[in-house]
Design an enzyme around this catalytic site. Structure first.
Site, PDB file in Angstrom:
ATOM      1  CD  GLU A 107     -10.481  -2.861  -4.783  1.00 17.11           C
ATOM      2  OE1 GLU A 107     -10.843  -3.094  -3.495  1.00 17.11           O
ATOM      3  OE2 GLU A 107      -9.182  -2.131  -4.525  1.00 17.11           O
ATOM      4  CG  ASP A 133      -8.230  -0.286  -9.819  1.00 17.28           C
ATOM      5  OD1 ASP A 133      -8.434  -1.290 -10.489  1.00 17.28           O
ATOM      6  OD2 ASP A 133      -7.771  -0.153  -9.746  1.00 17.28           O
ATOM      7  CG  ASP A 191      -8.260   2.260  -6.645  1.00 14.52           C
ATOM      8  OD1 ASP A 191      -7.402   1.303  -6.449  1.00 14.52           O
ATOM      9  OD2 ASP A 191      -9.612   2.013  -6.355  1.00 14.52           O
ATOM     10  CB  SER A 192      -2.711   2.666  -6.147  1.00 17.19           C
ATOM     11  OG  SER A 192      -2.398   2.163  -7.141  1.00 17.19           O
ATOM     12  CE  LYS A 200      -7.268  -4.450 -10.583  1.00 17.21           C
ATOM     13  NZ  LYS A 200      -7.733  -3.781  -9.067  1.00 17.21           N
ATOM     14  CD  GLU A 219      -3.520  -5.855  -3.548  1.00 12.39           C
ATOM     15  OE1 GLU A 219      -4.823  -5.018  -3.732  1.00 12.39           O
ATOM     16  OE2 GLU A 219      -3.290  -4.718  -2.757  1.00 12.39           O
TER      17      GLU A 219
HETATM   18  O1  KIV Z   1      -4.908   0.057  -7.239  1.00 12.39           O
HETATM   19  C1  KIV Z   1      -3.766  -0.459  -7.593  1.00 12.39           C
HETATM   20  O2  KIV Z   1      -3.175  -0.361  -8.043  1.00 12.39           O
HETATM   21  C2  KIV Z   1      -3.872  -2.056  -7.767  1.00 12.39           C
HETATM   22  C3  KIV Z   1      -3.317  -2.932  -8.331  1.00 12.39           C
HETATM   23  C4  KIV Z   1      -1.993  -2.654  -6.956  1.00 12.39           C
HETATM   24  C5  KIV Z   1      -2.872  -4.581  -8.182  1.00 12.39           C
HETATM   25  O3  KIV Z   1      -5.567  -2.424  -8.374  1.00 12.39           O
END
Ligand code: KIV
Length: 257
Positions: A111, A80, A41-42, A109, A176
């Protein structure tokens, strides 16, 4: 061998390589070099200039993931779950099923540790593979991003969360911005792999945002190493194109019908 088993088998044998991708042109190239492609989600900050990943929607994640999937031949694809899509067991299951069904990814994934364990349990019970993520949690952080594992309270929480996630069946955990000594300790204690980002060489694998390592982002985050200045090459190609159009050097007969 199934893709998740392959990742698990790397523990204590070979490092796991993971990178983010948000579209097919990137995933096609990344897939050749990594074990895991993460649709992170970056993408909110990298592609949309969002100041927080909290603004990323499920639709955005699904659309980018569909594109990423087109470029993947061999790697494990993890997506994510965005903010607010796994607040309850019910919403976590509904949204994760939607992600898996529409993107054909291999895993999701989430968090968090103890706070989201009920959601993780229900996903795993329903055969949805889950990657954990502890330490600095961009979806919950308020204010400045800080490393984790400085105080004994943080150290205990990190270790307890890691063990809890493992006990409940996650196949790997992203650490992280976790301080080196505790990242090392967690990695040693767990039988599943840890994937570090800013959490030292002691983790079983590493993940980075691809745009960062290629020099496409102007970030000055401590853990980012620019492996190439791709902007330079992009600019060179674009400049040539513009110049040839203006000087009528392009298109030639060869490029015309
Ligand atoms: O959102 C993302 O790209 C991430 C990674 C940097 C671990 O969660």
């Amino acid at each position: 061998m199934n893709k998740i088993k392959k990742i698990l088998n790397k523990k204590n044998k070979s490092k796991i390589v993971c990178l983010t991708a948000y579209s097919k042109n990137f995933s096609e190239e990344i897939d050749k070099y990594v074990d895991i492609v993460l649709v992170g989600d970056s993408l909110g900050s990298v592609l949309y200039n969002y100041t927080t990943t909290r603004k990323v929607t499920l639709t955005e994640m699904i659309n980018h993931s569909k594109s990423v999937k087109l470029g993947i031949k061999k790697s494990l694809m993890v997506v994510d779950m965005p903010y607010k899509t796994y607040d309850t067991k019910k919403s976590a299951l509904k949204n994760a099923r939607k992600v898996i069904k529409e993107t054909k990814c291999d895993a999701v994934k989430l968090e968090g540790g103890k706070k989201v364990i009920d959601q993780i349990k229900i996903l795993i019970k329903n055969k949805i593979p889950v990657m954990g993520h502890i330490g600095l949690l961009p979806q919950t952080v308020k204010g400045k991003f800080k490393s984790k594992g400085k105080t004994s309270k943080e150290i205990n929480q990190l270790m307890n969360d890691a063990l809890l996630l493992q006990k409940n069946g996650v196949f790997a955990i992203v650490l992280e911005c976790v301080k080196t000594p505790i990242a090392k300790q967690i990695t040693k204690k767990l039988t599943i792999p840890t994937i570090g980002i800013g959490s030292s060489v002691h983790c079983d694998g590493q993940v980075l945002v691809t745009d960062d390592l290629l020099g496409l982002n102007s970030s000055n985050i401590k853990f980012v190493k620019k492996f190439i200045n791709l902007k330079k090459y992009i600019n060179s190609g674009l400049k040539k194109f513009a110049s040839e159009v203006r000087s009528k050097k392009y298109p030639t007969k060869k490029h015309s019908y």
